[in-house]
Design an enzyme around this catalytic site. Structure first.
Site, PDB file in Angstrom:
ATOM      1  N   GLU A  93      11.128   4.378   6.140  1.00 32.33           N
ATOM      2  CA  GLU A  93      10.692   4.530   7.522  1.00 32.33           C
ATOM      3  C   GLU A  93       9.539   3.560   7.724  1.00 32.33           C
ATOM      4  OE1 GLU A  93       9.361   6.202   5.106  1.00 32.33           O
ATOM      5  OE2 GLU A  93       7.250   5.898   5.603  1.00 32.33           O
TER       6      GLU A  93
ATOM      7  N   LYS B 208       0.488  -1.869   1.714  1.00 33.08           N
ATOM      8  CA  LYS B 208       1.765  -1.158   1.585  1.00 33.08           C
ATOM      9  C   LYS B 208       2.611  -1.671   0.419  1.00 33.08           C
ATOM     10  CE  LYS B 208       1.414   1.552   5.266  1.00 33.08           C
ATOM     11  NZ  LYS B 208       1.431   3.011   5.193  1.00 33.08           N
TER      12      LYS B 208
ATOM     13  N   SER C 123      -7.352  -2.580   4.991  1.00 37.45           N
ATOM     14  CA  SER C 123      -5.985  -2.291   4.577  1.00 37.45           C
ATOM     15  C   SER C 123      -4.960  -3.331   4.989  1.00 37.45           C
ATOM     16  CB  SER C 123      -5.564  -0.905   5.089  1.00 37.45           C
ATOM     17  OG  SER C 123      -5.660  -0.848   6.495  1.00 37.45           O
TER      18      SER C 123
END
Ligand SMILES: Cc1ncc(COP(=O)(O)O)c(C=O)c1O
Lengths: 258, 393
Positions: free
Chosen positions: B111, B89, B377
């Site tokens: 968010e 991210k 991830s």
């Protein structure tokens, strides 16, 4: 000429447009509320199609939508409820909803149904102008429906022209950078913005909405436009008023038009 | 057929910007400027330096020997879990905070589902001295408690989203409403390849560093830049978009996206958008989403907060629709088992999201020489509570 265009031809100021959510507080209140608003002198009704994820709406309208959906409201049910409305009521009605609902119902079928029950206009806040031109424009005009696009304090002059050109009936002036049901009161900054808009030349009349909640804000808005739209404040009154929606409509409209 | 964005902001029939007028000025500004800002040499220099020295890129491409023996193929793990803050991210939040600075914005909103994007946003805001507000579903605040603490420690304000299923979709709604109400000073850092154009493309471009690195790393290790398969989990689809990006137009590279089936695809408790979704509009984008006949958005479910989303980025909708990508739906239990398995045979505790992709390795019959890259991830620290309460350790 549909009822919205007729209204604006006959009346140039202090137009009162009331928003409420179809199927709220009870599923079968829709037509009762329309008729009582008309009887009490409301000029125009914006009928909200309840949606699970209304991005431009604050908690009051969101909650009324959730209750209405829970009550069983849907576009199908709504059109069924409005089937015989025109035998009893001639008030101009605008359907307001989010594009996804219309897409799932089918754009052509939706417009056809609007015509069938004799609705006068549409507000679809998340419909982009280019998609409107490609998929809606000819259908809407050939069925004598109006469509109102929104203008906000951030909308550029160039874009205002485009929005005015594509709108019919009236242009919806969003009073502030906010979602529905925001703070009450109209600031001097907002007045400056209304004045700026009034200095432009327009094809359409204008109604101011968002944050209009009582006689004072309504009257102020009416000084700077042809009228105003009240939504969340009326939903709150319906919520508080309980089952006697007829009485709520009467008391609420009187409090605005005093 | 192109799999990338077209000049109108669509991937095939998916994408676009279906937004209320209140968002138009901000989204239009971004649309007009994002490409030219990203191409500025000073932007690139800042972005590359931060990715290198702050995030710790390039992340390793690790040959997982025991995993390879188990699945009888050459399996590489792209170690996004080793990024600063523990997931891919941060690649996007570094890019977007630099973008926000150049747009003159001073307040950041985001968010978050799993809290990874929230942490990554809070991190870059701390780094740049910007105000940070993160919207998070009330349910997610409970199940990802460590990440809530991290955001607070980093100086962000975490605001609970109490509407709907109180998860990622609702947090996104609240962030959008905040942006409508604060249009001038605020930039919205969306955490995945979702939302109105240009977000899906901008986020995909920031994440594309993942496949850019895989290419040269694989060239070094296998003497070819192209694997036979790339696996990634898909919530909104940002880590998958990054891992697929430079392979979109390489037809010999099979793209495998893995979504969350929750309790089972047809259990009513699922987030398997590729199977259950139909064409509609969510968060400003035309894409596949889970909805009722009437167009009401269905509350999704997955044990993994990062995959608990009723839609999918428009790029992925197009990859599925055009059959460029193959999709598997993996249940909570299968993901839990795969996470324990990777921990025990490779010594890597993966994020629950990633664990879905790991299970999918068992769903394909590989040839022994197949080269497989799985995008790892994120790491599992944030999920320890869930793991511990589900395993009998
Ligand atoms: C580790 C990890 N992987 C995957 C995801 C899913 O998001 P995306 O599909 O955008 O990569 C998340 C989201 O929170 C995450 O934290």
């Amino acid at each position: 000429m549909n009822r919205i265009e007729k209204l604006f031809e006959e009346k140039k100021s202090s137009i009162l447009n009331i928003y409420f959510t179809a199927g709220f507080p009870n599923l079968t209140d829709t037509v009762t509320i329309i008729k009582s608003l008309e009887e009490n002198g409301v000029d125009l009704i914006e009928l909200g199609i309840p949606y699970s994820d209304p991005l431009a709406d604050g908690t009051t309208i969101q909650e009324s939508g959730n209750i209405a959906i829970g009550n069983g409201m849907s576009l199908k049910v709504l059109f069924e409820q409005l089937k015989d409305l025109r035998k009893e009521s001639q008030i101009p009605i605008i359907l307001m909803g989010y594009l996804n609902q219309v897409m799932q119902f089918g754009v052509e079928k939706f417009i056809k149904k609007c015509k069938e029950v004799d609705i006068d206009g549409l507000i679809l806040p998340d419909l982009p102008v280019d998609v409107y031109e490609a998929e809606f424009k000819s259908l809407i005009s050939s069925n004598d429906l109006s469509i109102s696009f929104l203008v906000t304090p951030q909308t550029s002059d160039e874009r205002i022209e485009q929005i005015d050109a594509n709108s019919s009936g009236f242009v919806y002036v969003v009073s502030d950078s906010s979602i529905t049901g925001g703070k009450s009161g109209i600031s001097s900054q907002q007045i400056e913005y209304f004045k700026r808009l009034n200095n432009k030349s327009w094809k359409n009349p204008r109604l101011i909405g968002f944050g209009i909640s009582d006689a004072q804000t309504f009257n102020t808005a009416c000084t700077y436009a042809n009228g105003a739209i009240i939504g969340s404040a009326f939903i709150k009154a319906l919520k508080k008023g309980g089952d006697d929606v007829t009485q709520t409509c009467k008391t609420f409209v009187e409090s605005i038009r005093n | 057929m192109t799999y990338n964005i077209d000049d109108k902001g669509y991937y095939g029939k998916f994408g676009g910007a279906f937004i209320p007028e209140m968002l138009h000025a901000n989204v239009e500004e971004l649309k007009q400027q994002y490409i030219s800002i990203m191409n500025e040499p000073s932007f690139q220099a800042d972005f590359q330096n931060l990715l290198k020295d702050y995030v710790g890129r390039p992340t390793p491409l690790y040959f997982a020997k025991r995993l390879s023996e188990k699945y009888k193929a050459k399996i590489y793990l792209k170690r996004e879990d080793l990024c600063h803050t523990g997931a891919h991210k941060v690649n996007n939040t570094i890019g977007q905070i630099l973008m926000a600075q150049r747009l003159g914005k001073t307040r950041i909103i985001a968010e978050t589902g799993a809290g990874q994007h929230g942490v990554a946003t809070a991190t870059v805001c701390a780094l740049m001295g910007m105000e940070c507000i993160v919207y998070m579903g009330a349910v997610d605040i409970k199940r990802q408690a460590p990440n809530v603490m991290r955001m607070k420690m980093l100086g962000a304000e975490v605001r609970p989203a109490e509407s709907g299923s109180k998860t990622l979709k609702d947090a996104t709604n609240e962030a959008i409403r905040d942006w409508i109400s604060n249009p001038k000073e605020t930039h919205y850092i969306i955490g995945s390849v979702v939302g109105p154009h240009p977000y899906p493309d901008m986020v995909a471009k920031f994440q594309s560093v993942i496949s850019e690195e895989i290419k040269w790393q694989l060239q070094e290790k296998e003497n070819t830049p192209n694997p036979d398969y790339v696996f990634a989990c898909v919530g909104g689809g940002s880590n998958a978009a990054g891992a697929f990006y430079h392979y979109l137009d390489e037809p010999n590279v099979k793209l495998i996206s893995v979504e969350a089936a929750g309790m089972g695809i047809n259990s009513g408790e699922s987030a398997a958008t590729s199977v259950l979704g139909t064409l509609g509009i969510i968060h400003g984008s035309k894409t596949l989403l889970m909805q009722t006949e009437d167009g009401q958005i269905i509350e999704p479910y997955s044990i993994s907060a990062g995959l608990d989303y009723p839609g999918i980025g428009p790029m992925h909708a197009h990859l599925i629709d055009s059959k460029r990508a193959q999709t598997f739906s993996v249940t909570d239990q299968e993901a839990l088992d795969a996470a324990l398995d990777l921990s025990r045979i490779e010594g890597i505790i993966p994020a629950l999201e990633t664990a879905h992709a790991l299970h999918a390795l068992s769903l394909i019959d590989f040839e022994p020489n197949d080269i497989v890259v799985l995008n790892l991830s994120g790491r599992g620290d944030k999920d320890l509570q869930t793991y511990i309460s589900n395993y009998d350790l």
